[in-house]
Design a protein around this motif. Structure first.
Motif, PDB file in Angstrom:
ATOM      1  N   THR A  33       3.723  -0.181  -1.096  1.00 38.65           N
ATOM      2  CA  THR A  33       4.996  -0.011  -1.177  1.00 38.65           C
ATOM      3  C   THR A  33       5.386   0.042  -2.590  1.00 38.65           C
ATOM      4  O   THR A  33       4.631  -0.160  -3.486  1.00 38.65           O
ATOM      5  N   ARG A  34       6.695   0.494  -2.963  1.00 36.48           N
ATOM      6  CA  ARG A  34       7.341   0.404  -4.479  1.00 36.48           C
ATOM      7  C   ARG A  34       7.339  -0.880  -4.898  1.00 36.48           C
ATOM      8  O   ARG A  34       6.796  -1.173  -6.167  1.00 36.48           O
ATOM      9  N   TYR A  35       7.365  -2.143  -4.046  1.00 38.19           N
ATOM     10  CA  TYR A  35       7.217  -3.509  -4.597  1.00 38.19           C
ATOM     11  C   TYR A  35       5.817  -3.662  -4.750  1.00 38.19           C
ATOM     12  O   TYR A  35       5.376  -4.432  -5.531  1.00 38.19           O
ATOM     13  N   GLY A  36       5.115  -3.081  -3.879  1.00 39.00           N
ATOM     14  CA  GLY A  36       3.516  -3.373  -4.089  1.00 39.00           C
ATOM     15  C   GLY A  36       2.828  -2.916  -5.421  1.00 39.00           C
ATOM     16  O   GLY A  36       2.221  -3.386  -5.938  1.00 39.00           O
ATOM     17  N   MET A  37       3.625  -1.640  -5.414  1.00 39.37           N
ATOM     18  CA  MET A  37       3.020  -0.949  -6.945  1.00 39.37           C
ATOM     19  C   MET A  37       3.575  -1.849  -8.104  1.00 39.37           C
ATOM     20  O   MET A  37       2.817  -1.907  -9.057  1.00 39.37           O
ATOM     21  N   PHE A 161       5.121  -6.193   7.252  1.00 38.90           N
ATOM     22  CA  PHE A 161       4.997  -7.807   7.349  1.00 38.90           C
ATOM     23  C   PHE A 161       3.567  -8.273   6.904  1.00 38.90           C
ATOM     24  O   PHE A 161       2.740  -7.366   6.784  1.00 38.90           O
ATOM     25  N   PRO A 162       3.338  -9.125   6.062  1.00 41.23           N
ATOM     26  CA  PRO A 162       4.549 -10.404   5.591  1.00 41.23           C
ATOM     27  C   PRO A 162       5.158 -10.542   4.662  1.00 41.23           C
ATOM     28  O   PRO A 162       6.068 -10.779   4.291  1.00 41.23           O
ATOM     29  N   LEU A 163       4.631  -9.639   3.581  1.00 42.48           N
ATOM     30  CA  LEU A 163       5.229  -9.805   2.251  1.00 42.48           C
ATOM     31  C   LEU A 163       5.863  -8.442   1.559  1.00 42.48           C
ATOM     32  O   LEU A 163       6.755  -8.678   0.928  1.00 42.48           O
ATOM     33  N   GLY A 164       5.960  -7.343   2.481  1.00 41.62           N
ATOM     34  CA  GLY A 164       6.589  -6.114   2.212  1.00 41.62           C
ATOM     35  C   GLY A 164       5.900  -5.642   0.680  1.00 41.62           C
ATOM     36  O   GLY A 164       6.667  -4.567   0.474  1.00 41.62           O
ATOM     37  N   LEU A 165       4.822  -5.776   0.425  1.00 41.99           N
ATOM     38  CA  LEU A 165       4.115  -5.457  -0.580  1.00 41.99           C
ATOM     39  C   LEU A 165       3.472  -4.108  -0.036  1.00 41.99           C
ATOM     40  O   LEU A 165       3.047  -3.259  -0.970  1.00 41.99           O
TER      41      LEU A 165
END
Length: 315
Positions: A33-37, A161-165
């Motif tokens: 996701t954007r947070y993962g990037m 799930f679980p971290l939204g990354l």
């Protein structure tokens, strides 16, 4: 030939002969996701800084966060793995309203599935959890526009799930369809030919004039005749019976309407049926070569509106 091979490469979860779809590992897509990037950029920055300053605690933090990210990939993918999904039915609604497609979810063994998102393309999704060793039912909305048979397309199932990354998702072929009734227009209840029927629905049968007693509830009975006081008094679900020598019958005729547009005619008939359903009358429908005899009740109401929805195919 090339198109057939391309379809084989697309990862789509298809239902089995029993009608249940099971998500396997080869049908799951997963991307950050954007947070993962942002998290990945942070890891690279920490690694460069650790190498530049030869800082051992910075190395430990970098490798620790990298391990968490790798574990998040596995758990996000695993949250969809072996999810069982069975299509049930779809609600009938008027065009312009929101229909709901019903599904039953079942987990794999004693493992629960959390924060699952279900939705059709360009439609609002719904969130749900699937308990371990149990089942749950979900309702996926779809905003309708036209009457007829609605094919919503593939269901998109995803999770972060679980971290939204990371976002893991899959496409489920449901083969479901919903009957969408015409958008009803305000219309006088007595559009068409009115007639009175006698002895067949008189005192020895069903009528609308005089109260004659109670009987048990049968599927399809009008809710207007249910004795709610008896239900509140824990006496069971009873229906009021009426007798009379004459029962009013109304015919709704598609060809008798003045409007030139077929859709407007169907809308007028839908409005008339909707109004007559709450009145103590029997109504019938003439729709081209098809004729539905006068009757009343929930089953008759749906039968008439289904005929309007499927008339001539979708507009």
């Amino acid at each position: 030939m090339a198109q057939a091979r391309l379809k084989q490469l697309v990862r789509i979860v298809r239902p089995s002969s029993q009608g249940e779809a099971v998500v396997d590992g080869r049908r799951i897509y997963i991307l950050p996701t954007r947070y993962g990037m942002v998290f990945g950029v942070l890891l690279v920055t920490l690694l460069i800084a650790s190498i530049n300053y030869a800082n051992n605690p910075a190395f430990i933090l970098t490798f620790l966060l990298t391990g968490i990210f790798v574990q998040a990939i596995f758990h996000t993918w695993r949250n969809l793995l072996h999810l069982h999904l069975r299509p049930l039915y779809a609600d009938r609604v008027f065009a312009g309203e929101t229909t709901f497609f019903h599904f039953r979810l079942r987990g794999a063994g004693d493992r629960a599935h959390y924060s699952l998102q279900f939705g059709f393309r360009e439609q609002a999704p719904v969130l749900a959890d699937c308990p371990a060793s149990g089942e749950t039912e979900i309702q996926v909305p779809f905003q309708t526009r036209h009457r007829g048979l609605l094919h919503p397309g593939r269901l998109i199932v995803e999770t972060r799930f679980p971290l939204g990354l990371l976002r893991a998702w899959c496409y489920v072929e449901t083969d479901m369809e919903a009957i969408i009734w015409p958008r009803f227009l305000d219309a006088p209840a007595e559009q068409g030919e009115a007639a009175n029927a006698g002895s067949a629905d008189g005192d020895r049968g069903r009528g609308t004039d005089d109260f004659t007693g109670y009987r048990g509830y049968h599927p399809g009975d009008s809710l207007a005749h249910v004795c709610w006081k008896a239900l509140a008094g824990e006496k069971g679900l009873l229906v009021k019976q009426f007798g009379g020598d004459r029962v009013k019958q109304i015919w709704l005729d598609f060809d008798a309407l003045d409007e030139t547009s077929a859709e407007i005619r169907l809308g007028r008939l839908a409005g008339a049926i909707r109004a007559l359903a709450s009145q103590p009358v029997h109504y019938g429908l003439r729709l081209g070569e098809r004729e539905i005899p006068p009757d009343k009740g929930e089953d008759h109401y749906r039968k008439c509106l289904d005929a309007l929805a499927l008339y001539g195919g979708s507009p």
